[in-house]
Structures are given as structure tokens and as C-alpha cells.
Design a protein around this motif. Structure first.
Motif, PDB file in Angstrom:
ATOM      1  N   LEU A 235      -4.127   6.028   1.289  1.00 33.15           N
ATOM      2  CA  LEU A 235      -5.333   5.238   1.541  1.00 33.15           C
ATOM      3  C   LEU A 235      -5.009   3.758   1.593  1.00 33.15           C
ATOM      4  O   LEU A 235      -5.452   3.033   2.504  1.00 33.15           O
ATOM      5  N   ALA A 236      -4.230   3.267   0.633  1.00 30.04           N
ATOM      6  CA  ALA A 236      -3.856   1.849   0.596  1.00 30.04           C
ATOM      7  C   ALA A 236      -3.095   1.459   1.856  1.00 30.04           C
ATOM      8  O   ALA A 236      -3.311   0.380   2.427  1.00 30.04           O
ATOM      9  N   HIS A 237      -2.200   2.341   2.289  1.00 33.09           N
ATOM     10  CA  HIS A 237      -1.384   2.060   3.467  1.00 33.09           C
ATOM     11  C   HIS A 237      -2.243   1.926   4.724  1.00 33.09           C
ATOM     12  O   HIS A 237      -2.106   0.950   5.482  1.00 33.09           O
ATOM     13  N   TYR A 238      -3.117   2.885   4.951  1.00 38.02           N
ATOM     14  CA  TYR A 238      -3.899   2.862   6.188  1.00 38.02           C
ATOM     15  C   TYR A 238      -5.001   1.813   6.153  1.00 38.02           C
ATOM     16  O   TYR A 238      -5.393   1.294   7.211  1.00 38.02           O
ATOM     17  N   PHE A 239      -5.496   1.464   4.982  1.00 34.97           N
ATOM     18  CA  PHE A 239      -6.450   0.360   4.913  1.00 34.97           C
ATOM     19  C   PHE A 239      -5.748  -0.964   5.215  1.00 34.97           C
ATOM     20  O   PHE A 239      -6.293  -1.825   5.912  1.00 34.97           O
ATOM     21  N   VAL A 267      -8.486   7.622  10.644  1.00 32.37           N
ATOM     22  CA  VAL A 267      -7.502   8.205   9.728  1.00 32.37           C
ATOM     23  C   VAL A 267      -7.934   8.008   8.280  1.00 32.37           C
ATOM     24  O   VAL A 267      -7.781   8.906   7.437  1.00 32.37           O
ATOM     25  N   LEU A 268      -8.479   6.832   7.978  1.00 29.28           N
ATOM     26  CA  LEU A 268      -8.956   6.556   6.618  1.00 29.28           C
ATOM     27  C   LEU A 268      -9.940   7.620   6.145  1.00 29.28           C
ATOM     28  O   LEU A 268      -9.932   8.012   4.971  1.00 29.28           O
ATOM     29  N   CYS A 269     -10.790   8.093   7.054  1.00 31.43           N
ATOM     30  CA  CYS A 269     -11.784   9.112   6.688  1.00 31.43           C
ATOM     31  C   CYS A 269     -11.131  10.405   6.224  1.00 31.43           C
ATOM     32  O   CYS A 269     -11.771  11.206   5.536  1.00 31.43           O
ATOM     33  N   PHE A 270      -9.873  10.634   6.622  1.00 30.72           N
ATOM     34  CA  PHE A 270      -9.201  11.888   6.305  1.00 30.72           C
ATOM     35  C   PHE A 270      -8.254  11.750   5.118  1.00 30.72           C
ATOM     36  O   PHE A 270      -7.516  12.686   4.814  1.00 30.72           O
ATOM     37  N   THR A 271      -8.264  10.592   4.450  1.00 28.49           N
ATOM     38  CA  THR A 271      -7.374  10.367   3.306  1.00 28.49           C
ATOM     39  C   THR A 271      -8.047  10.741   1.990  1.00 28.49           C
ATOM     40  O   THR A 271      -7.562  11.595   1.252  1.00 28.49           O
ATOM     41  N   LYS A 272      -9.170  10.098   1.714  1.00 30.43           N
ATOM     42  CA  LYS A 272      -9.946  10.336   0.496  1.00 30.43           C
ATOM     43  C   LYS A 272     -11.410  10.037   0.800  1.00 30.43           C
ATOM     44  O   LYS A 272     -11.723   9.416   1.823  1.00 30.43           O
ATOM     45  N   ASN A 273     -12.289  10.409  -0.111  1.00 27.03           N
ATOM     46  CA  ASN A 273     -13.703  10.079   0.076  1.00 27.03           C
ATOM     47  C   ASN A 273     -13.921   8.571   0.106  1.00 27.03           C
ATOM     48  O   ASN A 273     -14.823   8.082   0.793  1.00 27.03           O
ATOM     49  N   GLU A 274     -13.121   7.835  -0.653  1.00 27.14           N
ATOM     50  CA  GLU A 274     -13.216   6.377  -0.618  1.00 27.14           C
ATOM     51  C   GLU A 274     -12.899   5.842   0.774  1.00 27.14           C
ATOM     52  O   GLU A 274     -13.455   4.823   1.206  1.00 27.14           O
ATOM     53  N   GLY A 275     -11.991   6.518   1.474  1.00 29.90           N
ATOM     54  CA  GLY A 275     -11.670   6.114   2.832  1.00 29.90           C
ATOM     55  C   GLY A 275     -12.842   6.279   3.777  1.00 29.90           C
ATOM     56  O   GLY A 275     -13.020   5.489   4.716  1.00 29.90           O
ATOM     57  N   ILE A 276     -13.658   7.310   3.541  1.00 32.54           N
ATOM     58  CA  ILE A 276     -14.863   7.503   4.356  1.00 32.54           C
ATOM     59  C   ILE A 276     -15.810   6.324   4.156  1.00 32.54           C
ATOM     60  O   ILE A 276     -16.391   5.801   5.123  1.00 32.54           O
ATOM     61  N   ARG A 420      -9.961   6.075 -15.945  1.00 33.62           N
ATOM     62  CA  ARG A 420      -9.108   6.908 -15.097  1.00 33.62           C
ATOM     63  C   ARG A 420      -9.075   6.452 -13.645  1.00 33.62           C
ATOM     64  O   ARG A 420      -8.077   6.687 -12.947  1.00 33.62           O
ATOM     65  N   THR A 421     -10.116   5.834 -13.175  1.00 36.96           N
ATOM     66  CA  THR A 421     -10.217   5.583 -11.734  1.00 36.96           C
ATOM     67  C   THR A 421     -10.289   4.118 -11.329  1.00 36.96           C
ATOM     68  O   THR A 421      -9.926   3.790 -10.196  1.00 36.96           O
ATOM     69  N   ALA A 422     -10.756   3.222 -12.198  1.00 36.64           N
ATOM     70  CA  ALA A 422     -10.872   1.809 -11.812  1.00 36.64           C
ATOM     71  C   ALA A 422      -9.530   1.208 -11.388  1.00 36.64           C
ATOM     72  O   ALA A 422      -9.459   0.509 -10.361  1.00 36.64           O
ATOM     73  N   PRO A 423      -8.422   1.460 -12.124  1.00 37.55           N
ATOM     74  CA  PRO A 423      -7.136   0.922 -11.653  1.00 37.55           C
ATOM     75  C   PRO A 423      -6.738   1.474 -10.284  1.00 37.55           C
ATOM     76  O   PRO A 423      -6.104   0.773  -9.488  1.00 37.55           O
ATOM     77  N   ARG A 424      -7.138   2.704  -9.993  1.00 29.37           N
ATOM     78  CA  ARG A 424      -6.783   3.288  -8.699  1.00 29.37           C
ATOM     79  C   ARG A 424      -7.606   2.673  -7.577  1.00 29.37           C
ATOM     80  O   ARG A 424      -7.125   2.525  -6.443  1.00 29.37           O
ATOM     81  N   VAL A 425      -8.853   2.310  -7.862  1.00 32.09           N
ATOM     82  CA  VAL A 425      -9.672   1.599  -6.875  1.00 32.09           C
ATOM     83  C   VAL A 425      -9.017   0.271  -6.521  1.00 32.09           C
ATOM     84  O   VAL A 425      -8.881  -0.092  -5.336  1.00 32.09           O
ATOM     85  N   CYS A 428      -5.769   0.667  -4.369  1.00 36.08           N
ATOM     86  CA  CYS A 428      -5.978   0.909  -2.941  1.00 36.08           C
ATOM     87  C   CYS A 428      -6.327  -0.363  -2.176  1.00 36.08           C
ATOM     88  O   CYS A 428      -6.048  -0.463  -0.978  1.00 36.08           O
ATOM     89  N   LEU A 429      -6.921  -1.328  -2.858  1.00 35.20           N
ATOM     90  CA  LEU A 429      -7.322  -2.582  -2.216  1.00 35.20           C
ATOM     91  C   LEU A 429      -6.230  -3.641  -2.270  1.00 35.20           C
ATOM     92  O   LEU A 429      -6.246  -4.589  -1.464  1.00 35.20           O
ATOM     93  N   MET A 430      -5.277  -3.502  -3.187  1.00 34.34           N
ATOM     94  CA  MET A 430      -4.331  -4.580  -3.470  1.00 34.34           C
ATOM     95  C   MET A 430      -3.480  -5.008  -2.273  1.00 34.34           C
ATOM     96  O   MET A 430      -3.388  -6.209  -1.977  1.00 34.34           O
ATOM     97  N   PRO A 431      -2.810  -4.094  -1.539  1.00 29.93           N
ATOM     98  CA  PRO A 431      -1.981  -4.566  -0.417  1.00 29.93           C
ATOM     99  C   PRO A 431      -2.775  -5.353   0.622  1.00 29.93           C
ATOM    100  O   PRO A 431      -2.319  -6.397   1.101  1.00 29.93           O
ATOM    101  N   ALA A 432      -3.967  -4.864   0.968  1.00 32.10           N
ATOM    102  CA  ALA A 432      -4.790  -5.570   1.948  1.00 32.10           C
ATOM    103  C   ALA A 432      -5.268  -6.909   1.402  1.00 32.10           C
ATOM    104  O   ALA A 432      -5.306  -7.910   2.139  1.00 32.10           O
TER     105      ALA A 432
END
Length: 460
Positions: A235-239, A267-276, A420-425, A428-432
Motif C-alpha cells: 500500500l505504501a509503495h503504490y500510494f 491498484v491501490l483498491c486491490f491492496t487493502k481496504n485503506e487503499g480503497i 495495533r494499527t495507528a503505527p501502520r496507518v 503507509c503514509l510516510m514515504p509519500a
């Protein structure tokens, strides 16, 4: 043999890039390489999903044939065009620094591969969410859709791009699945850093761009999350890819880049629900910008057509998945939204805000978010540019929606879910965010390349 699968995907991606580009975009070879990997792996994953729909089971022969045929057709039919790697740039005498970069990235990959051996099977929930589904797809025969009836802890409604990519690599190599999953994670971890470096190289001094890429791929938490075999790195990569092509596509008025933006959003839509969620917000803002910003008054129709065309190329897969295959998401429902007034307490809002702020400043990030915020402050006066205003609005809307999802949490303890999830959110945004902040500081007002693009590409 896993490498052979990656190589086929690379040539597939390179062929697609050549096909969609009709003019020279003067992309550096590093960006060409990174985008070819990005597009190729996504395309191979989508073709694998298409095979599953067509035959109702994993058909190794057809998957190999359709990927090979796509590479051959694209190679023979694509014009001699942009995104081509200029081998003259590899002259040892005049461009020895390119060889240094190749050796540097290869060395980093070997280091990442060794680090990933500390958890060769990924984290436990990565195995339940992604790798187990890969086994169902490959070995389940016509019963592979049973993954949608598994316990909700396995998130059966999550999109399947990562398992499809891993299934594609298995079709080529027949390697052990944990080796394939580990290799895929390592490739995305490294290629995200290369993509960041190559994109910034168009705007920043070379050493600054390289430093930014190294800051990312040497970050301890980034390496852990990237090699944990989650779909977060995908997700991070494609965003990041969508962000890069949006920014440069608008800056240079380049419809080929906007077409690829649409491709990556699908493609983002097919990675995770967050990508949608991301792929719903960003196109909406882009279309609003095309039709309301005077800068794009004469270009709104071709930009809109290219964005939607690129989106249509890839969004078919998540649409079929969500409409016909996946069960409803139990965490996001109308019941939860109806209960929002009761759940919208000041205590819960403060908990969400406080936890995200604490996560940003936590030591495991090695202060990379503090660095990003400092860069944002330095470039804040330049945020009036259209391509940057788009992402300011995007982050505001996206984080607001994420906050609402947390506030409507009913199946988990809110604090547990945040932990569990805030660091992962944020991951996913960090590289962009790193790319956009550095771009804002170094972006030149009057770039000769902009003038050339404005007078050429969009006139056609």
C-alpha cells in the motif's frame, strides 16, 4: 527462479510504461526501473486474479502463458518511447556514479534480505491475513473461495493483490511459499526507497535525493514493517507511486503520467481496504481540481479522460472482488455510523488524537516524522501550488475518515486497536509524506522542463 518471475514482471511493466508514453518524459533510469517493477508486479497479480476468475482455480500454465504473451505483445507493439533505459548512461568513464548506485542498492537489498531472515514467516497476523490465503489460492483448487468464509480474524474481506503477486511468483518458481513471501516483501521494501530517491532526483540535488532514499530504507521501523510480510508495504509503495505521478503529471501537464496515476489508484483498491479509501478521495480531489482550477481550464478534458482510463485498467479487479466475492466488512458498517453520535465522546476523540501524536513522536520512528514536519514548515509557503494543495486536502480528508473509523470501533477495545494499527496507518503514509515535503521545499517556480511540457505534450 523467483528472480525469473520478478524479471518477467519487470519487462511486463516496462512494456506497459512504453505503451502509455508517447512523448519523452526524460525520466532517469532509476525511476524507469522502479516504476517498471511497480507496474509489472501489479499487472502480474491482476493477470493471476483474472486467471482464477476464468478457470475457477489456480491454472499455472495459463498464468505463465498470459504473462509471457503480454510481454511479447507489448515489446513488439509499443513505440520506441519514453521510460526506456538509456544504456549510454552506464558508461563507466563518464557515469561511474551510476555503477556506485547499482552497487549501493544491491548491497542494501542483501542487508534487507538478511534482516528479514529474523522473521522468515512474517508476523503471525501477516501469515493469517496474506500468506495463508496464498496457500488457498494455489492449493485449494476450485475451493479457493473458501478463504471468504474463514474466521473474521483473517479479514476475509481484505483485497488480494499481495497473495496474487505471491501466487504469480509461485507459478514461475514453485519455490517454498515463505521464501516467496519474504522475497516479495524485500523487493517492495527496497524498491520503495529507490522510487523515492529517483522521484526526488528530478527536483532535489542528487546527494539530497539519495540521502532521502537512504533515510527511508535504513529506518528501523520501516525495515521491520516492510519485511514483516504485511500488505502495508505494498500500500505504501503504490500510494507513493500515485503521489509521484500526480505531482509531476500536473507540474509538467503530462497526460501519460496522469494515466499512470489512474492505473496506480486502481491498484491501490486491490491492496487493502485503506487503499480503497485513498482511491476514492484522491481521484475526487483531482477531478474537482481539473474542473475548477483555472490553471487546467484548457486541459480538464484530456486530464479527466486519462485519469479515468488509467483507473479503469485496474479497478475492475477490486470491483469484482468486493461485489461478487468478499463478505461485508464487519468493522465499517451503517450500524456503526448510526451510532456515531453516541460514540462521539470527547474522551474517545482525545484518545485517538493523543495516540496518533504519541505514535508520531515515538522513538521507534527514529524521529523521521519530526524531520518530515520540519521540512513541511520550511516549505509551507509554497503549498499554494495546485499539486501540493491537492495532497494537503487529501491528507486532511483521509485522516478525518480514519478517525471516524476508530471512533465507530465496536468489535475491539479502542485503545487496543489504536496500539495495533495507528503505527501502520502512519507507515503507509510516510514515504509519500517524505516525498511531498521535500518536493515542496525544492520545487522551482520556473522550471524550463515545465515550459517544454506545457508547449508540447498537452497540445496533442
Amino acid at each position: 527462479m523467483i528472480f525469473l518471475g520478478l524479471l518477467i514482471s519487470f519487462f511486463l511493466g516496462h512494456g506497459i510504461l512504453r505503451s502509455v508514453s508517447r512523448q519523452n518524459s526524460s525520466f532517469p533510469w532509476e525511476l524507469t526501473f522502479a516504476l517498471s517493477v511497480s507496474v509489472g508486479l501489479a499487472a502480474s497479480g491482476l493477470l493471476t486474479f483474472f486467471s482464477l476468475l476464468l478457470f475457477g482455480e489456480f491454472n499455472r500454465t495459463f498464468i505463465l502463458l498470459i504473462n509471457a504473451a503480454a510481454v511479447i505483445i507489448l515489446t513488439l507493439s509499443a513505440p520506441r518511447a519514453t521510460f526506456q533505459i538509456d544504456t549510454k548512461n552506464f558508461s563507466l568513464k563518464k557515469y561511474s556514479f551510476n555503477f556506485f548506485l547499482i552497487l549501493l542498492w544491491l548491497t542494501l537489498y542483501l542487508i534487507i534480505r538478511e534482516l528479514s531472515r529474523s522473521h522468515p514467516y512474517g508476523q503471525w497476523d501477516a501469515w493469517a491475513l496474506w500468506n495463508m490465503k496464498t496457500k488457498f489460492i494455489i492449493f485449494g483448487g476450485r475451493s479457493w473461495p473458501n478463504i471468504f468464509q474463514l474466521h473474521w480474524h483473517t479479514q476475509p474481506d481484505y483485497p488480494l493483490l499481495l497473495p496474487m503477486i505471491n501466487s504469480w511468483l509461485y507459478a514461475v518458481s514453485s519455490a517454498e511459499l515463505h521464501r516467496i513471501a519474504m522475497t516479495t516483501a524485500n523487493v517492495f521494501t527496497l524498491s520503495t526507497g529507490i522510487l523515492l530517491f529517483a522521484a526526488l532526483k528530478r527536483t532535489l540535488p542528487l546527494l539530497c535525493a539519495l540521502g532521502a532514499g537512504l533515510v527511508l530504507v535504513t529506518n528501523r521501523f520501516y525495515l521491520f514493517m516492510g519485511t514483516a510480510q504485511y500488505a502495508d508495504i505494498v500500500l505504501a509503495h503504490y500510494f507513493l507511486a500515485a503521489g509521484i505521478l500526480t505531482v509531476y503529471g500536473l507540474k509538467e501537464r503530462n497526460t501519460a503520467m496522469i494515466l499512470l496515476t489512474g492505473f496506480f489508484l486502481g491498484v491501490l483498491c486491490f491492496t487493502k481496504n485503506e487503499g480503497i479509501t485513498m482511491a476514492m478521495i484522491l481521484p475526487g480531489i483531482l477531478l474537482l481540481t481539473f474542473w475548477t482550477d483555472k490553471t487546467y481550464k484548457s486541459l480538464k478534458q484530456p486530464l479527466t479522460e486519462k485519469l479515468l482510463a488509467g483507473f479503469a485498467l485496474t479497478v475492475w479487479a477490486p470491483l469484482i472482488f468486493k461485489i461478487f466475492l468478499a463478505p461485508a466488512n464487519r468493522d465499517i458498517s451503517w450500524d456503526g455510523l448510526r451510532m456515531l453520535p453516541q460514540l462521539l465522546s470527547l474522551e474517545r476523540i482525545e484518545m485517538v488524537l493523543e495516540y496518533f501524536l504519541r505514535s508520531v513522536f515515538d522513538n521507534y520512528w527514529q524521529y523521521i516524522w519530526i524531520f518530515i514536519f520540519l521540512i513541511i514548515l520550511l516549505g509551507f509557503s509554497r503549498s499554494r501550488r495546485a499539486e501540493l494543495k491537492i495532497f494537503i486536502l487529501f491528507f486532511a480528508v483521509y485522516l478525518l475518515l480514519v478517525g471516524i473509523v476508530y471512533l465507530t470501533t465496536m468489535n475491539f477495545d479502542l485503545f487496543w486497536r489504536l496500539s495495533r494499527t495507528a503505527p501502520r496507518v502512519l507507515f503507509c503514509l510516510m514515504p509519500a509524506a517524505l516525498f511531498l515535503s521535500l518536493y515542496a521545499v525544492w520545487r522551482q517556480e520556473d522550471d524550463p522542463l515545465d515550459v517544454e511540457k506545457n508547449n508540447g505534450i498537452m497540445a496533442k
